[in-house]
Structure formats: structure tokens, C-alpha cells
Design an enzyme around this catalytic site. Sequence first.
Site, PDB file in Angstrom:
ATOM      1  N   LYS A  84       0.851  -1.189   0.000  1.00  0.00           N
ATOM      2  CA  LYS A  84       0.000   0.000   0.000  1.00  0.00           C
ATOM      3  C   LYS A  84       0.888   1.240   0.000  1.00  0.00           C
ATOM      4  O   LYS A  84       1.754   1.400   0.875  1.00  0.00           O
ATOM      5  CB  LYS A  84      -0.869  -0.034   1.257  1.00  0.00           C
ATOM      6  CG  LYS A  84      -2.213   0.602   1.108  1.00  0.00           C
ATOM      7  CD  LYS A  84      -3.024   0.274   2.360  1.00  0.00           C
ATOM      8  CE  LYS A  84      -4.372   0.904   2.327  1.00  0.00           C
ATOM      9  NZ  LYS A  84      -5.012   0.817   3.644  1.00  0.00           N
TER      10      LYS A  84
HETATM   11  C1  E4P Z   1      -8.332   1.728   3.657  1.00  0.00           C
HETATM   12  O1  E4P Z   1      -7.593   0.913   3.161  1.00  0.00           O
HETATM   13  C2  E4P Z   1      -8.113   2.373   4.948  1.00  0.00           C
HETATM   14  O2  E4P Z   1      -7.441   1.447   5.783  1.00  0.00           O
HETATM   15  C3  E4P Z   1      -9.384   2.712   5.671  1.00  0.00           C
HETATM   16  O3  E4P Z   1     -10.532   2.363   4.929  1.00  0.00           O
HETATM   17  C4  E4P Z   1      -9.424   4.080   6.236  1.00  0.00           C
HETATM   18  O4  E4P Z   1     -10.648   4.251   6.917  1.00  0.00           O
HETATM   19  P1  E4P Z   1     -10.903   5.405   7.988  1.00  0.00           P
HETATM   20  O5  E4P Z   1     -11.181   6.678   7.244  1.00  0.00           O
HETATM   21  O6  E4P Z   1     -12.124   4.939   8.721  1.00  0.00           O
HETATM   22  O7  E4P Z   1      -9.691   5.492   8.838  1.00  0.00           O
END
Ligand code: E4P
Length: 215
Positions: A84
Site C-alpha cells: 500500500k
Molecule cells: C483503507 O484501506 C483504509 O485502511 C481505511 O478504509 C481508512 O478508513 P478510515 O477513514 O475509517 O480510517
Amino acid sequence: MKFFIDSANLDDVRKAVELGMADGVTTNPSLMAKETGISFHQQIATICGMVDGPVSAEVTALDYAGMVKQGRELAKIAANVTVKLPLTPDGLRACRVLADEGTMVNVTLCFSAAQAILGAKAGASFISPFVGRIDDVGEHGMSLIAEIVEIYSNYDWDTEVLVASVRHPTHVLEAARIGADVVTMPFKVLEQMYKHPLTTIGIDQFMADWKKSGL
Ligand code: E4P
């Protein structure tokens, strides 16, 4: 539509796998930080062994060389690791290198269709627009998903639209209506999807009638 579990918690992942609803997992540094007494690489290795699909592990380096180095180390953990990377110029450069080496990349922190185009052109396997965080600032996150899905459908790009920052079942429903490829959700949202008061009342009624009947 694929369901990923947005969590670094092994119980969450296990419960979603038992339900047969975990096509993959996404983690990020904040989710990892919630787990105590773990090693990052070991936690990713364990999760990779629990699901067949992609498991996103995020780099913490912000420069191109550091991202490529960390990405290569993460990719060695298991065949289903997805590296990522943040949607920055360095992240896009690193994405191209890692993608060309055959590593799946999830380009994260996407907040515009222009950014999503860059992610696809950099060879990302997944682009992650954060719908909940867009809603939080008074805009409409799902409009961005519709825009990206429409744009991607004009081309042969292999990048999948991964709806992230999901806060409730309505996000999942809207993403499904638009035709997004993947939704990643906290386990709590998955639970909210199957719970319905009429299902509970219906079961109670059937059981009470069955008991009364003496059958
Ligand atoms: C996506 O890969 C992220 O880990 C996640 O969806 C972020 O979500 P949040 O805005 O609830 O932290």
C-alpha cells in the site's frame, strides 16, 4: 463485488473468514498501531495465512527509494501481500517499479478522480478512494466512486476500484449499485449488514410456534 476486511485485528479477520465474507484484508499504520505486542511483518504474515486474497500492508517511508525498499521487503512476506502506497509523486513512482516487478500495489489516500487516473496509469492493482473521510468534510464520497468507475470503464486499465473509509452498510449498498469492484469495511459494518430486527423477531416467532405445536 469483493469484500475486504479493513482491520489488522486477527479476531476480526477470523470472524469474517468464518462467515465466508473475507475476500481480502486491508491494513494501515493506524490500524496496526491498535494491535499491541505484535511485530508488523509477523502480523501481516499471519493475516496472509488466514485469507486467500490480497492483504494490504502499508509502507511508512515517504520517499521513493524508501517506499521501494519497504515495498520489496513486504512483498517477500507472502504471495498475497499487496503493498500500500500513498498517492504522492514518490508513491506513484514506487508503484510503477513494484508493479513492473509483479507486486500488487494498492494506491491509497485517493480523494479525487484526477488522482485515481494517476494511480491506474502507475499500474496499481487497486485504487482506494476514502468515502467516509470525504463525507466528513461535507462532500459526497460516493459521487467520487461513481466518477472513477465511469472513467475506468472507458479504458482497459486493470486497476480495481476499492471503496475505503466505509462507515456503514449504506456505503456498501451504494458502492454495489455503482458497480465498484471491492469494498473494504470494518468487521462492525459487516455485522450491521446481516443484523435486521425483523429477522430476529421472525426467528423468535418460528421457535415459539414450533415449541407450542409439540412437533
Ligand atoms: C483503507 O484501506 C483504509 O485502511 C481505511 O478504509 C481508512 O478508513 P478510515 O477513514 O475509517 O480510517
